[in-house]
Each structure stands twice: as C-alpha cells, then as structure tokens.
Motif scaffolding. Structure first.
Motif, PDB file in Angstrom:
ATOM      1  N   ARG A 179      36.235 -23.030  56.349  1.00  0.00           N
ATOM      2  CA  ARG A 179      36.751 -23.370  57.678  1.00  0.00           C
ATOM      3  C   ARG A 179      37.074 -24.853  57.797  1.00  0.00           C
ATOM      4  NH1 ARG A 179      32.110 -24.465  62.207  1.00  0.00           N
ATOM      5  NH2 ARG A 179      31.099 -26.072  60.985  1.00  0.00           N
TER       6      ARG A 179
ATOM      7  N   ALA B 284      41.330 -25.691  57.221  1.00  0.00           N
ATOM      8  CA  ALA B 284      42.055 -24.623  57.902  1.00  0.00           C
ATOM      9  C   ALA B 284      43.516 -24.549  57.478  1.00  0.00           C
ATOM     10  CB  ALA B 284      41.960 -24.818  59.415  1.00  0.00           C
ATOM     11  N   GLU B 285      44.123 -25.698  57.201  1.00  0.00           N
ATOM     12  CA  GLU B 285      45.541 -25.684  56.846  1.00  0.00           C
ATOM     13  C   GLU B 285      45.769 -24.965  55.521  1.00  0.00           C
ATOM     14  OE1 GLU B 285      47.173 -29.573  56.938  1.00  0.00           O
ATOM     15  OE2 GLU B 285      46.801 -29.871  59.075  1.00  0.00           O
TER      16      GLU B 285
ATOM     17  N   ALA C 277      45.163 -21.136  55.798  1.00  0.00           N
ATOM     18  CA  ALA C 277      46.230 -20.368  56.442  1.00  0.00           C
ATOM     19  C   ALA C 277      47.246 -19.853  55.438  1.00  0.00           C
ATOM     20  CB  ALA C 277      46.915 -21.223  57.504  1.00  0.00           C
ATOM     21  N   ASP C 278      47.379 -20.517  54.289  1.00  0.00           N
ATOM     22  CA  ASP C 278      48.335 -20.098  53.262  1.00  0.00           C
ATOM     23  C   ASP C 278      47.678 -19.360  52.109  1.00  0.00           C
ATOM     24  OD1 ASP C 278      50.506 -21.270  54.606  1.00  0.00           O
ATOM     25  OD2 ASP C 278      50.048 -23.235  53.751  1.00  0.00           O
TER      26      ASP C 278
ATOM     27  N   HIS D  47      43.386 -15.347  53.577  1.00  0.00           N
ATOM     28  CA  HIS D  47      43.880 -15.238  54.950  1.00  0.00           C
ATOM     29  C   HIS D  47      44.890 -14.106  55.091  1.00  0.00           C
ATOM     30  CE1 HIS D  47      46.446 -16.253  58.452  1.00  0.00           C
ATOM     31  NE2 HIS D  47      45.285 -16.561  58.993  1.00  0.00           N
ATOM     32  N   LYS D  48      45.781 -13.979  54.122  1.00  0.00           N
ATOM     33  CA  LYS D  48      46.801 -12.938  54.194  1.00  0.00           C
ATOM     34  C   LYS D  48      46.167 -11.549  54.217  1.00  0.00           C
ATOM     35  CE  LYS D  48      51.066 -11.364  54.066  1.00  0.00           C
ATOM     36  NZ  LYS D  48      51.987 -11.547  55.201  1.00  0.00           N
TER      37      LYS D  48
ATOM     38  N   ALA E 235      44.192 -11.017  57.569  1.00  0.00           N
ATOM     39  CA  ALA E 235      45.104 -10.861  58.700  1.00  0.00           C
ATOM     40  C   ALA E 235      45.742  -9.479  58.731  1.00  0.00           C
ATOM     41  CB  ALA E 235      46.183 -11.937  58.648  1.00  0.00           C
TER      42      ALA E 235
ATOM     43  N   PRO F 146      38.115 -19.918  61.219  1.00  0.00           N
ATOM     44  CA  PRO F 146      39.523 -19.927  60.836  1.00  0.00           C
ATOM     45  C   PRO F 146      40.228 -18.615  61.148  1.00  0.00           C
ATOM     46  CG  PRO F 146      38.140 -19.659  58.897  1.00  0.00           C
ATOM     47  CD  PRO F 146      37.220 -19.934  60.051  1.00  0.00           C
ATOM     48  N   VAL F 147      39.463 -17.541  61.392  1.00  0.00           N
ATOM     49  CA  VAL F 147      40.018 -16.237  61.740  1.00  0.00           C
ATOM     50  C   VAL F 147      38.960 -15.488  62.545  1.00  0.00           C
ATOM     51  CG1 VAL F 147      39.191 -15.181  59.593  1.00  0.00           C
ATOM     52  CG2 VAL F 147      41.105 -14.151  60.811  1.00  0.00           C
TER      53      VAL F 147
END
Length: 238
Positions: free
Chosen positions: A118, A121-122, A125-126, A130-131, A134, A157-158
């Motif tokens: 966490r 975070a940037e 996200a990639d 995360h994918k 999500a 972060p999610v």
C-alpha cells in the motif's frame, strides 16, 4: 469464477487460507479448480517441486500464447492444479491477457495475491495483483483481529468485497470491530489450528487435510460452485 485473496500486512495467513479455499472447492467432484500463486509460497505449502525461472512470471515476460499457461499447471490432485509463479519478477504488460485466461472457461480459480504494497500505490495500480483483484468475482482480505493489521485498512490500495478473519485466542478485537474498521463483512472465520500448521510445515497439506478449516471456508466457495454446477449440466456434485 475468480476469487482473489490478499492481505495488507505480512503474517496474516493469506497463503494458507488461499490453499485451504482451493482445497475446499476441489472436493466437489466434477469441478476443476486452479490455484494461482503470485507469492511463491504454494509449492512449499503443498510439498511440490520449485519451478525455478519457469511458471507464471516467465510467461508475463514472454510472447508465448495462453496455452503455455496450461502447460505450466502442476497437478496437486485430480481436481486441483497449481499455477506457480516461479522465481522471476511478474511483468504487468500481459496482466489483461492473464485475467482473460483465468476467466475464459468458467473454471473456479483461487488466487493467492499475498501481501499488497500500500506504500507504493502508483506502482500497485499497474501491477498484475491489482488487475486480478479488480476483475475478481470475490476480492477477499485475509486478516487477524490485530490492531496493527487493522490500522492498515484505513487507506487500502483496493477495497475488499469480504473478509476472512483468522481467529486466535486472547485478542481483544471482535468480529464486529473488524467489520466496522474494514467496511466489509466477515464472510468466514478460520481458527488457528496446530494440525494445519503441522501439515504446512511438513509440506503435506493436500494429504493431511484439516477438515474444520475447510468447513469454515465453505461459504466462500459455495456460491461459485453452485454457478459452476449450473454451467456444467449432467455433472453431479456432492
């Protein structure tokens, strides 16, 4: 059906809980189950050989087709297979293709996403993590009723869709405390069990199955299994 399991602090029991959830799902005959390892602990938990620089991470860095992922699967039992990560770094460039493969045939898939970062975070996200999270049908936070762990849920972060609470004696925080802090329901509670710990330490979780822990996780996988039943007419599940 895609279930991702993750934590925000190390030592919460994410990998063992993901392994148990996959085992529970695989006990229903006729429904194939995949366990995807993003953290490299699953081979040790199940007592299988390490794959070196092979596995999922190598595929993310290559131009190989999705059939290479099928070849990388390691059979743990007749209904359960493991997609090991391998020793290389996961590249995010093929994360979308990976999710398409995971969801393409309706196979029940449990992903051990490990501990999320966490503090970055940037980059998260990639990431592959995360994918997958999500796009999951269920995004499950695994945590103990621990103040230090719950502090990290303030700005995750999610957001999870549900929580698996790893219960240990002597904790002051209750299930309700955890739900209020996290903002998501506790869908299952798994007690810390010496029998489970011994099976993991011996790399024999698939042969020394802790039945109480599996029963605790039934609710987590039952909805996915019922949908898998509907998509597979003529197959009877116990």
């Amino acid at each position: 059906m895609l279930i991702s399991m993750w934590s925000l602090k190390g030592g919460q029991g994410t990998s063992v809980t993901a392994a148990l959830a996959a085992l529970r799902a695989s006990h229903d005959r006729g429904v194939p189950v995949r366990l995807v390892d993003l953290g490299r602990d699953q081979p040790a938990i199940f007592g299988t050989s390490e794959v070196g620089d092979a596995g999922l991470a190598r595929w993310t860095q290559s131009d190989l087709g999705a059939e290479a992922l099928d070849r990388a699967l390691v059979e743990l039992s007749p209904n359960l297979s493991l997609l090991p990560r391998g020793s290389l770094q996961l590249s995010p460039r093929r994360a979308g293709e990976l999710v398409e493969w995971l969801k393409a045939d309706g196979t029940t898939t449990v992903v051990d996403a490990g501990t999320l970062d966490r503090d970055h975070a940037e980059s998260f996200a990639d990431s592959v993590h995360h994918k997958i999270i999500a796009e999951s049908d269920q995004s499950i936070l695994v945590t103990r009723a621990c103040y230090l762990a719950l502090r990290r849920t303030v700005s995750p972060p999610v957001r999870p869709t549900g929580v698996v609470l790893v219960a240990e004696a002597g904790r002051a925080l209750t299930r309700s405390d955890c739900e209020r802090a996290i903002g998501a329901p506790v869908v299952a509670t798994v007690a810390i069990d010496p029998d489970t710990a011994r099976a993991v330490d011996a790399g024999m979780l698939r042969t020394r199955v802790p039945n109480q822990a599996l029963r605790s996780l039934s609710v987590l996988v039952e909805n996915d299994l019922s949908r898998a039943r509907d998509n597979a007419p003529g197959v009877e599940l116990d």
